[in-house]
Design an enzyme around this catalytic site. Structure first.
Site, PDB file in Angstrom:
ATOM      1  CE1 TYR A  93      82.911  98.626  70.624  1.00  0.00           C
ATOM      2  CE2 TYR A  93      83.028  97.318  68.949  1.00  0.00           C
ATOM      3  CZ  TYR A  93      83.008  97.647  70.501  1.00  0.00           C
ATOM      4  OH  TYR A  93      82.248  96.899  70.402  1.00  0.00           O
ATOM      5  CG  HIS A 111      88.919  94.090  77.126  1.00  0.00           C
ATOM      6  ND1 HIS A 111      89.793  94.853  77.715  1.00  0.00           N
ATOM      7  CD2 HIS A 111      87.522  95.811  76.853  1.00  0.00           C
ATOM      8  CE1 HIS A 111      89.356  96.051  78.253  1.00  0.00           C
ATOM      9  NE2 HIS A 111      87.890  96.447  77.981  1.00  0.00           N
ATOM     10  NE  ARG A 131      86.451 103.666  76.563  1.00  0.00           N
ATOM     11  CZ  ARG A 131      85.141 102.965  76.214  1.00  0.00           C
ATOM     12  NH1 ARG A 131      85.065 102.060  77.088  1.00  0.00           N
ATOM     13  NH2 ARG A 131      84.857 102.598  75.272  1.00  0.00           N
ATOM     14  CG  ASN A 167      81.599 101.616  77.352  1.00  0.00           C
ATOM     15  OD1 ASN A 167      81.045 101.563  76.532  1.00  0.00           O
ATOM     16  ND2 ASN A 167      81.620 100.120  77.725  1.00  0.00           N
ATOM     17  CD  GLU A 223      79.899 101.154  82.345  1.00  0.00           C
ATOM     18  OE1 GLU A 223      79.495  99.906  82.682  1.00  0.00           O
ATOM     19  OE2 GLU A 223      80.671 101.295  80.997  1.00  0.00           O
ATOM     20  CE1 TYR A 250      80.394  92.785  74.584  1.00  0.00           C
ATOM     21  CE2 TYR A 250      80.394  94.995  74.519  1.00  0.00           C
ATOM     22  CZ  TYR A 250      80.962  93.820  75.197  1.00  0.00           C
ATOM     23  OH  TYR A 250      81.843  94.394  76.121  1.00  0.00           O
ATOM     24  CE  LYS A 251      77.362  99.553  72.375  1.00  0.00           C
ATOM     25  NZ  LYS A 251      78.289  99.488  73.692  1.00  0.00           N
TER      26      LYS A 251
END
Lengths: 314, 353
Positions: free
Chosen positions: B38, B195, B225, B227, B267, B318-319
């Site tokens: 991260y 978030h 950015r 993702n 993304e 989480y993903k």
């Protein structure tokens, strides 16, 4: 600020004994001005003795008109160069450097009523509020307290004078508590003026048990003078003496060190630099308590040194 | 640029989506290192970027434009709540429409044109064969509200964030291809609220720093950015609203079909300040690639394997990779092994000569 544009001074108007209004137009047709949001400011580069002085000024012209930008500048009793130059030297036809508009003082669009309180030259950001408040059909009132500045002298205020929403106060101090007490629920208050005025309004708001989240202020945080010190930009190998009347940021710029900056008033956070040695006297409103205490970073636009030397990672 | 013909099955049903060699070559591979960490990985969106790259222009469109537009129409027809504009965001929606039209017409003149005389405008979208005269800022002059109108002609998801009290709020948007989040659910939330589900990053102070940075973005200073996550099949609309349609796909992955069915989903997120309203446009352009296509690039294959092997458990969870990651690893290991075996065989053959 890296992307400076060139602006030409199209008109200079004296609005009071100490306030001048400049009308700026794009000097280069290839880079026209953009529309902006209410409360925006620009940074103007004013050539002075031996250096370019960079000051932030609110735009007072209508935000949806990119054909020209207008600003109003008060002659400061103790000028660091900028306001003095605008009052004594800048003339029609001059070309000045100008940053694109930036905004750190936006209206709160969910407010039920907008109450703007200005002290003297603090009227400027609100002049760009008025056209958008009207366009959105918002409910608003504006109070200006000034002894020598007449709101009617601003052409930008002319369309709104008849509305009865603008009140000019001269010598008398408005009764802030009474003013706040009669506001409808959901009112947001915007302040621009001296610190004493901001403190007085916040005190009145606290007494009435208002949430301070409804009070917004823009301080004209010109860098305050202080003790001279040495600054070292380690990466660039530059060592520069910071004078009592200039800011650390100005001293760095003077010696050719590039620093990204925006508000030049300690609120936006853009000029934050990592600090390798020394102790800073933090004067900004951006860093949090932990960051201040760590003495690992500093906002050079307003903060200075407590030690004799600051070594920066630049 | 070549635009593939409109393909209504590309992102659902038969999943006919396919990347050309050119699309594979310009795919935004998101891992700069062998280990994923991260970080506030935001950088200035400096324009123009490298010719042909996804960051050449302010807003990227590619060969999938027509198919993504068709997919967006399909999703909106089923669920109109994918588009939302709170009343105070109406000026931001106009700001945004002007922004998209200006950049599309400037950067893709063969596909779009935007003529303007004061507030009188003419917009032409040659790809969709649309021509529209309207008055800027006048809702009645468009067939749909401004965000709805331009959003249906734009590749990529759109969020318009209101900025107040030093925070950002999800107060408008058109989200039809989310990676498992919902505009209707997040509507009106603040930056840290929406978030909320992200693991680890809150404790690291990532969101405090990111929020300060984002609030300071000014006109003319866009940032971007990358993702990433993974999706089974080239399914654009993996939203909570349609979970019943796609959730169980995760149970179908084996070491045999992972290369074909598992897609890396990247993304390109851009954040751009709108000049008049000061709203922050948060653009999410999604790029999909099957692992088979991705692994036509051996450097990407090796790195993806290393990244996935070192991914923290919280992130795997989480993903949404927990169930099928072992199959993906098995598939990637086998690919790597066969590459190594081939190299060995060649080396042996060389030595024999």
């Amino acid at each position: 600020m890296s992307r400076f544009m060139k602006a030409r001074v199209a008109a200079v108007d004296q609005l009071s004994s100490s306030v001048r209004r400049l009308t700026l137009v794009p000097a280069d047709e290839a880079s026209p001005f953009t529309p902006f949001s209410p409360g925006s400011h620009v940074v103007l580069g004013i050539p002075g003795e031996g250096r370019v002085c960079r000051n932030a000024y609110s735009l007072i012209s209508p935000p949806d008109d990119p054909s020209q930008y207008c600003i109003a500048v008060r002659r400061q009793p103790v000028s660091r160069g900028g306001s003095e130059a605008i009052h004594s030297r800048v003339k029609v036809g001059d070309e000045l450097e100008l940053s694109p508009p930036a905004n750190l003082f936006l209206p709160h669009w969910q407010a039920r009523h907008h109450l703007m309180l200005a002290g003297g030259i603090g009227i400027t950001p609100f002049l760009s509020y008025l056209p958008e408040l009207e366009r959105r059909g918002a409910s608003w009132e504006l109070h200006l307290r000034s002894q020598d500045l007449d709101v009617a002298r601003f052409p930008e205020a002319a369309p709104y004078l008849a509305s009865g929403n603008i009140t000019q106060h001269r010598l008398e101090r408005p009764n802030l508590k009474a003013l706040l007490a009669r506001q409808p629920a959901g009112t947001h208050v915007y302040l621009c003026g001296p610190q004493a005025m901001i403190d007085a309004v916040k005190d009145a708001a606290r007494e009435l048990h208002w949430s301070l989240a409804r009070i917004h202020h823009e301080v004209f945080a010109a860098p305050e003078p202080g003790t001279p010190f040495m600054a070292v930009a380690r990466g660039s190998g530059v060592e520069v003496a910071v004078g009592a009347q200039e800011s650390l940021l100005e001293a760095l710029e003077r010696s050719g060190v590039e620093v990204t900056s925006l508000c030049r008033g300690g609120v936006c956070g853009q000029c934050r630099v990592e600090m390798l040695e020394g102790e800073a006297e933090h004067r900004d409103a951006f860093l949090d308590e932990q960051e201040r205490a760590s003495q690992r970073c500093v906002m050079p636009c307003v903060s200075r040194a407590r030690s004799q030397r600051l070594v920066l990672d630049l | 640029m070549q635009f593939s013909p409109r393909d209504d099955q590309a992102f659902h049903g038969q999943f006919t989506f396919k990347n050309s060699d050119y699309a594979i070559q310009r795919f935004p591979f998101p891992f700069p290192e062998d280990e994923y960490r991260y970080s506030v990985n935001i950088e200035p969106h400096v324009l123009p970027g490298k010719p042909g790259s996804i960051t050449e222009h302010m807003l990227d469109i590619d060969e999938h434009y027509l198919s993504e537009i068709a997919e967006r129409e399909r999703v909106l027809a089923k669920d109109p709540r994918r588009c939302l504009v709170m009343p105070h965001m109406q000026p931001a929606a106009w700001d945004f429409l002007e922004f998209v039209m200006t950049h599309y017409a400037r950067d893709y003149p063969e596909a779009f044109s935007f003529e303007r005389d004061g507030d009188d405008c003419v917009w032409r979208n040659h790809l969709l064969e649309l021509e529209q005269s309207f008055r800027m800022g006048d809702d009645a002059s468009l067939p749909l509200p401004p965000l709805d109108y331009i959003g249906r002609q734009m590749q990529g998801d759109i969020a318009l964030l209101d900025q107040r009290d030093g925070d950002l709020f999800m107060d408008a948007g058109m989200i039809t291809c989310p990676a498992d989040w919902s505009l209707a659910f997040d509507a009106g939330m603040s930056f840290k609220q929406w978030h909320g589900p992200v693991p680890l990053a809150h404790e690291m102070g990532v969101f405090d720093r990111a929020l300060k940075y984002l609030c300071a973005i000014q006109v003319g200073g866009p940032v971007r950015r990358l993702n990433w996550t993974m999706t089974i099949h080239p399914r654009m609309d993996s939203s909570p609203e349609t979970y019943a349609e796609w959730g169980s796909d995760r149970t179908t992955i084996t070491a045999e079909n992972a290369g074909r069915d598992v897609h890396l989903r990247v993304e390109l997120q851009t954040l751009v300040r709108m000049p008049r309203s000061h709203a922050l446009f948060f653009g999410i352009r999604t790029y999909l690639i099957s692992l088979e296509d991705l692994c036509t690039n051996p450097v990407w294959q090796t790195r993806l394997l290393k990244v996935l092997k070192t991914l923290p458990a919280e992130l795997i969870d989480y993903k949404g990779l927990t169930r099928y990651l072992p199959s993906v690893l098995e598939w990637l290991e086998a690919r790597e092994a066969s590459v190594a075996a081939k190299a060995n065989a060649e080396a042996t053959a060389q030595a024999a000569v």
